[in-house]
Design a protein around this motif. Sequence first.
Motif, PDB file in Angstrom:
ATOM      1  N   LYS A   1      -9.723   3.106  -3.514  1.00  0.00           N
ATOM      2  CA  LYS A   1      -9.697   1.652  -3.724  1.00  0.00           C
ATOM      3  C   LYS A   1      -8.983   1.394  -5.042  1.00  0.00           C
ATOM      4  CE  LYS A   1     -13.771   0.876  -0.984  1.00  0.00           C
ATOM      5  NZ  LYS A   1     -15.093   0.327  -0.855  1.00  0.00           N
TER       6      LYS A   1
ATOM      7  N   GLN B   1      -2.183  -8.347   5.855  1.00  0.00           N
ATOM      8  CA  GLN B   1      -3.592  -8.010   6.039  1.00  0.00           C
ATOM      9  C   GLN B   1      -3.918  -7.511   7.448  1.00  0.00           C
ATOM     10  OE1 GLN B   1      -5.778  -7.755   3.357  1.00  0.00           O
ATOM     11  NE2 GLN B   1      -3.778  -7.960   2.433  1.00  0.00           N
TER      12      GLN B   1
ATOM     13  N   GLN C   1      -7.062  -3.184  -2.967  1.00  0.00           N
ATOM     14  CA  GLN C   1      -6.601  -2.597  -1.705  1.00  0.00           C
ATOM     15  C   GLN C   1      -7.375  -1.308  -1.439  1.00  0.00           C
ATOM     16  OE1 GLN C   1      -2.317  -2.259  -1.266  1.00  0.00           O
ATOM     17  NE2 GLN C   1      -2.014  -3.826  -2.814  1.00  0.00           N
TER      18      GLN C   1
ATOM     19  N   THR D   1      -4.252   1.626   6.126  1.00  0.00           N
ATOM     20  CA  THR D   1      -4.160   0.597   5.093  1.00  0.00           C
ATOM     21  C   THR D   1      -4.205  -0.773   5.757  1.00  0.00           C
ATOM     22  OG1 THR D   1      -1.748   0.430   5.221  1.00  0.00           O
ATOM     23  CG2 THR D   1      -2.643   2.036   3.668  1.00  0.00           C
ATOM     24  N   LYS D   2      -4.098  -1.771   4.931  1.00  0.00           N
ATOM     25  CA  LYS D   2      -3.811  -3.122   5.412  1.00  0.00           C
ATOM     26  C   LYS D   2      -2.413  -3.438   4.918  1.00  0.00           C
ATOM     27  CE  LYS D   2      -8.345  -4.979   6.058  1.00  0.00           C
ATOM     28  NZ  LYS D   2      -8.444  -5.183   7.471  1.00  0.00           N
TER      29      LYS D   2
ATOM     30  N   PRO E   1       0.811  -1.218   0.000  1.00  0.00           N
ATOM     31  CA  PRO E   1       0.000   0.000   0.000  1.00  0.00           C
ATOM     32  C   PRO E   1       0.848   1.273   0.000  1.00  0.00           C
ATOM     33  CG  PRO E   1      -0.750  -1.528   1.703  1.00  0.00           C
ATOM     34  CD  PRO E   1       0.518  -2.076   1.144  1.00  0.00           C
TER      35      PRO E   1
END
Length: 181
Positions: free
Chosen positions: A127, A154, A131, A149-150, A95
């Motif tokens: 998006k 995750q 993500q 974010t992830k 990300p």
Amino acid sequence: MLRFLLLIFLFSLSNQVYANNKGEIINNLKNTSNLTFDFEQNINGKIELGNCTIQYPKKMFCEYDKKNKVMVSNGKSLVIKSKSSYYRYALDKTPLNFILDKNFLLKKISESNEEIINNSLIKFTIKENGQQLDIFFDIKNYELIGWQTKDVYQNTSVTLLYSIKLNQKIDDKIFKTPLQN
């Protein structure tokens, strides 16, 4: 009829305010070549502190206060050095690739709707490629003040910026990843 006209007037006024916020954020971001800041990062409740330098396009150097941890992006790779271990990721698979790409941010912000949070933050949700990135700007000075974010595992990661300085003189050597020859 008067209520209808009043409603239309108030709606158009709020759209102008939002357009002004978005325009100010875009102008501010366009005029930013780099930023240095202290940060607080919360990954699933685990909080880490440190300082970072971002230089557009796609370069980043962060030192964490504890754990002898450094994170470096040279524009292609992201390397995290923790004590004696090194982890290397292709930047475009993380990300951070979006956050470090000013042109991408400018395009996505211009296409996105903003959300005002507590009359102090402006949030944009982006998006891309499966993500989601939420980016936050200060409503008073339109500076980037954080993102959510992830991470590659995750985990939800929230990064808050403070003590922000824009367009400082930076030595490009700091963006050399520990694994570069």
